[in-house]
Scaffold this active site. Structure first.
Site, PDB file in Angstrom:
ATOM      1  N   ASP A 185     -17.719   7.082 -17.163  1.00 24.27           N
ATOM      2  CA  ASP A 185     -16.483   6.499 -16.665  1.00 24.27           C
ATOM      3  C   ASP A 185     -16.042   7.284 -15.433  1.00 24.27           C
ATOM      4  OD1 ASP A 185     -15.682   8.810 -17.970  1.00 24.27           O
ATOM      5  OD2 ASP A 185     -14.208   7.843 -19.268  1.00 24.27           O
ATOM      6  N   HIS A 190     -26.419  13.368 -18.656  1.00 23.54           N
ATOM      7  CA  HIS A 190     -25.362  13.242 -17.651  1.00 23.54           C
ATOM      8  C   HIS A 190     -25.349  14.508 -16.777  1.00 23.54           C
ATOM      9  CE1 HIS A 190     -21.244  12.821 -16.053  1.00 23.54           C
ATOM     10  NE2 HIS A 190     -21.356  11.534 -16.362  1.00 23.54           N
ATOM     11  N   TYR A 244     -14.147   9.647 -12.527  1.00 28.57           N
ATOM     12  CA  TYR A 244     -13.489  10.946 -12.530  1.00 28.57           C
ATOM     13  C   TYR A 244     -12.020  10.749 -12.918  1.00 28.57           C
ATOM     14  CZ  TYR A 244     -17.493  12.545  -9.690  1.00 28.57           C
ATOM     15  OH  TYR A 244     -18.743  12.861  -9.217  1.00 28.57           O
ATOM     16  N   PHE A 293     -19.569   8.524  -9.466  1.00 27.52           N
ATOM     17  CA  PHE A 293     -19.943   9.879  -9.030  1.00 27.52           C
ATOM     18  C   PHE A 293     -19.522  10.207  -7.607  1.00 27.52           C
ATOM     19  CE2 PHE A 293     -23.023   8.743 -12.375  1.00 27.52           C
ATOM     20  CZ  PHE A 293     -22.714   9.736 -13.301  1.00 27.52           C
TER      21      PHE A 293
END
Length: 228
Positions: free
Chosen positions: A64, A192, A66, A77
Site C-alpha cells: 500500500d 518487500h 507510503y 514506491f
C-alpha cells in the site's frame, strides 16, 4: 465519484462490478472525512494515468502507499521531487544500482529525486495492492476492497498478448501471481523492499536486469531504468 477519473483506456477494459466501485468510493470518502489519508485525493489512480494497458512492459506491485506526510503521490514506491527517500525506496535504489552496475541518476530526467514517473513513461505500471492508506497506519485500508479493483487492473494487463514482466514485492502483491499464465509473461516474486524484509531475499533478486533480459528475448525494447 473517485472512479470517474479512471482513464478511458483502462475503463473500457476493466471488469469490475459497479457495486465494488461504489463500495470503495463510499468507504474512502468516509475515511477521508475522519482521518488524513494518502495519497491526496485525486491521485489515487495516478499509476493508470501514466501508462495504458497496451503499453505496459513491466508491473511493479507492492502493498500500500507510503503513510508519511508528503510521500505518496499515486505511484507505488515513488515520491515527488524534493521529498526524502523512504527506507523502501532507498533499498530499491540500492538494488537497482547494484543490479545494473550503474549509480542512481541524480541528474537528467530523475532530477535528483525519488520520483519514478520516468519508469511509468517507459511502460512500468507502479501499482500497489491497496491504493490508499490512513496517515501513519500501514495496512489501514486493506479492508476497503481495493484488491478487487487492483486485481481487475492486473487481469487487464494479463489479457494483453504481449511480453510483460510482473514484479511482485511482498505477500499481498504475490497473491496476484496466479493471474499471469501467458508464456509471454514472466513473474518475479521477492520479499518487500522494506527494511523489515529486504535482507530476506529482496537484495540480490536482480529484478531490473531480469526484466530487461526477458523483454529483449521476446523482441521488446528494454526499460531504461536509469534514465540514461
Amino acid at each position: 465519484m473517485l472512479f470517474d477519473q479512471l482513464p478511458a483506456e483502462w475503463g473500457a477494459q476493466l471488469h469490475v462490478p459497479e457495486e465494488v466501485l461504489s463500495a470503495i468510493d463510499a468507504s474512502l470518502q468516509q475515511e477521508r472525512s475522519e482521518s488524513v489519508c494518502y495519497p491526496p485525493a485525486g491521485l489515487e489512480l495516478q499509476a493508470l494515468e501514466l501508462v495504458s494497458p497496451d503499453a505496459v512492459k513491466v508491473v511493479i506491485c507492492g502493498q500500500d502507499p507510503y503513510h508519511g506526510p508528503g510521500q505518496a503521490h499515486g505511484l507505488a514506491f515513488s515520491v515527488a521531487a524534493g521529498v526524502a527517500h523512504p527506507p523502501s525506496l532507498k533499498n530499491i535504489i540500492k538494488e537497482a544500482s547494484e543490479d545494473l552496475s550503474q549509480p542512481w541518476p541524480f541528474e537528467r530526467s530523475f532530477d535528483g529525486s525519488g520520483c519514478l514517473g520516468c519508469w511509468a513513461r517507459e511502460g512500468v505500471l507502479l501499482l500497489n495492492d491497496v491504493l490508499t492508506v490512513r496517515a501513519g497506519e500501514a495496512g489501514s485500508h486493506a479492508q476497503l476492497r481495493w484488491q478487487e479493483f487492483t486485481g481487475a487492473v492486473l487481469d487487464t494487463v494479463a489479457r494483453q498478448d504481449q511480453p510483460v514482466v510482473v514484479i511482485l514485492w511482498g505477500k499481498p502483491a504475490q497473491a496476484h501471481a496466479r493471474r499471469f499464465t501467458n508464456p509471454k509473461h514472466l513473474v518475479l516474486n521477492s520479499p518487500h523492499p522494506s527494511p523489515l524484509s529486504a535482507y530476506r531475499g529482496f537484495f540480490g533478486s536482480r529484478p531490473f536486469s531480469q526484466a530487461n533480459e526477458w523483454l529483449v528475448r521476446h523482441g521488446t525494447d528494454p526499460v531504461d531504468w536509469m534514465g540514461q
